[in-house]
Scaffold this active site. Structure first.
Site, PDB file in Angstrom:
ATOM      1  N   ASP B  15     -44.597 -44.686  33.196  1.00  0.00           N
ATOM      2  CA  ASP B  15     -44.037 -44.215  31.921  1.00  0.00           C
ATOM      3  C   ASP B  15     -42.973 -45.185  31.412  1.00  0.00           C
ATOM      4  O   ASP B  15     -42.845 -45.409  30.205  1.00  0.00           O
ATOM      5  CB  ASP B  15     -43.438 -42.815  32.130  1.00  0.00           C
ATOM      6  N   CYS B 239     -36.990 -45.510  24.060  1.00  0.00           N
ATOM      7  CA  CYS B 239     -37.583 -44.440  23.253  1.00  0.00           C
ATOM      8  C   CYS B 239     -38.542 -45.066  22.258  1.00  0.00           C
ATOM      9  O   CYS B 239     -38.120 -45.819  21.386  1.00  0.00           O
ATOM     10  CB  CYS B 239     -36.489 -43.671  22.524  1.00  0.00           C
TER      11      CYS B 239
END
Lengths: 307, 307
Positions: B15, B239
């Site tokens: 991730d 992000c």
């Protein structure tokens, strides 16, 4: 049950800027204080009346206090290490006087070469004079959750300092995690213990985000009924003990938490993010506020971003 | 009562790295996975068997899985979007298959052009095949605390996806705050609701620190009895919705919290900080872990610093 509302003590202009090596212009400090008060911060720590030899950054305290607009209802507070500092603060029409002491004996000895008890006793004349002048008196307890020299700090030591400051007549007492090592469980235990000897609604939490724990510690404190917290816009301040590490928790991040919890603060987050951007540019450093960075990135990059 | 021990699912190699534009060498990925497992992480998300056209960074999944050492007891997990990906993961001897779905209808429609229900139904053959092959099956629910398109996400929608994933036979289900907007109260409410339909001890919290709330959300989840959390060493990942903003919570910061609470994780924080330094240098970015930065600064500058 969490509190319905919370008061934020904005410490950026004093606790934050005092760690900056480059002198920040007086006009910038004045604009910072004014904008913070406009954004709804109820208490803005605006100056420190210490010897300019110790803290040259704060040498212009009188000029800052003379230059700011006074918003009705806002408390403009200042640090005063001694009677001389108190008199300067009184002349400058400060609303609240801040005195201080450590909960760590090692820190007290190393920093001011006297015991905790002695250091607090030295504030007696200041406390008396503040009361006589009708000023609010706040006591700040550093190293309440850990010390850079002795490591652990017993909860009883924190309680003891709270009692000494209560005896001096403090209206509000700050439990400060100066080096940011506290975690949520310890925070809860300390807050529970000090609430037994001082009114809960006049205790505050001052957390540093050096280890990323400040927001969680605030949440743990809220669960203990604490309703005053310190924070520094853009996370101003850094950590004097570790270059490059985070210092004071960013006000933006605290307001984001409180907004999410439905707790009223009266602070406008959008304005606060702009103020964080203003002061970060003024001192030439990136903001340490995650909320500040995320919301500014969102504005810059457009709509379909975070939130 | 908080849990006595917690399992951390380390998501940095998958991730985290998948958002990196510059390709990270296969040897670096292998070293990262190996060192994380050595440091005591019980589950390391190591690869993603998606089309290299979608995620070029993850194109070397098979090579990573072939190159790593297998520590007995460690779970090496991988994302598989479809049966083809599953077969590649099976060939690569992955221990745990991860399937995924959003709790936000708008996110599902915008990202994969179908409803939540349809997107999860598509995983049926993968889930069946994983079970037949005797592999662990994990379901990950994105946008569980908020969505970049629709904003609020109803708790019932999260519960509904949990039930669908349970029906597919998921052994573990991740409640993921993909964009980091969740705060502690909402986190507590969502965890309480999903715990009613799926065994609490097999639910996990996956929090992003975009708004500085992740550590507080973990604390709120611990208070609901959640005992599995995702984290990314050095906060790898950023992000994707706001450049420069923080992404996955840093593993170092989570371990610092858990150590402080006296909760066992089996993870060595010193090793973890070194691994964070290694991967941050390898990708040429500063660590997003506050603990990592503070402890490295302490090592660099010597003794009398934070902690």
């Amino acid at each position: 049950m969490l509190p319905a509302k919370v008061k934020i003590v904005e410490v950026g202009p004093r606790d934050g800027l005092q760690n900056e090596k480059e002198f920040v212009a007086t006009e910038v400090k004045i604009e910072l204080v004014n904008r913070l008060a406009s954004a709804g911060l109820q208490n803005v720590e605006s100056a420190s009346f210490v010897s300019p030899k110790w803290v040259p950054q704060m040498a212009d305290g009188a000029a800052v206090m003379a230059g700011i607009e006074r918003r009705p209802g806002t408390i403009y507070s200042a640090l005063t290490p001694n009677l001389r500092g108190f008199e300067a603060a009184l002349d400058a029409k400060v609303d609240e006087i801040v005195i201080f002491g450590a909960a760590s004996e090692a820190f007290s000895q190393k920093n001011i070469n006297c015991s905790i008890a002695e250091s607090i006793a030295r504030f007696e004349p200041v406390a008396k004079a503040a009361k006589e002048a009708g000023l609010r008196l706040r006591g700040s307890i550093s190293c309440a959750l850990g010390c850079p020299y002795q490591g652990d700090v017993p909860i009883e030591a924190v309680v003891d300092v709270v009692q000494r400051m209560k005896a001096l007549g403090c209206d509000e007492i700050d439990i400060a995690d100066t080096i940011g090592v506290g975690t949520a469980g310890r925070t809860r235990d300390v807050m529970a213990a000090v609430s037994k000897v001082f009114p809960r609604e006049r205790l505050s939490g001052h957390f540093h985000d050096t280890y990323g724990q400040a927001v969680a510690n605030i949440y743990a404190s809220l669960q203990e009924g604490i309703e005053i917290f310190h924070a520094s816009v853009a996370g101003l301040g850094g950590c004097p003990y570790a270059k490059g590490a985070t210092g004071n928790v960013a006000t933006e991040d605290v307001i984001f938490l409180l907004n999410g919890l439905g707790i009223k603060t009266g602070v406008d987050l959008d304005q606060l993010v702009e103020i964080g951007d203003f002061i970060s540019r003024a001192i030439g450093k990136p903001s340490a506020s995650r909320v500040g960075r995320a919301l500014l990135a969102k504005k810059r990059d457009g709509a379909a971003s975070c939130v």
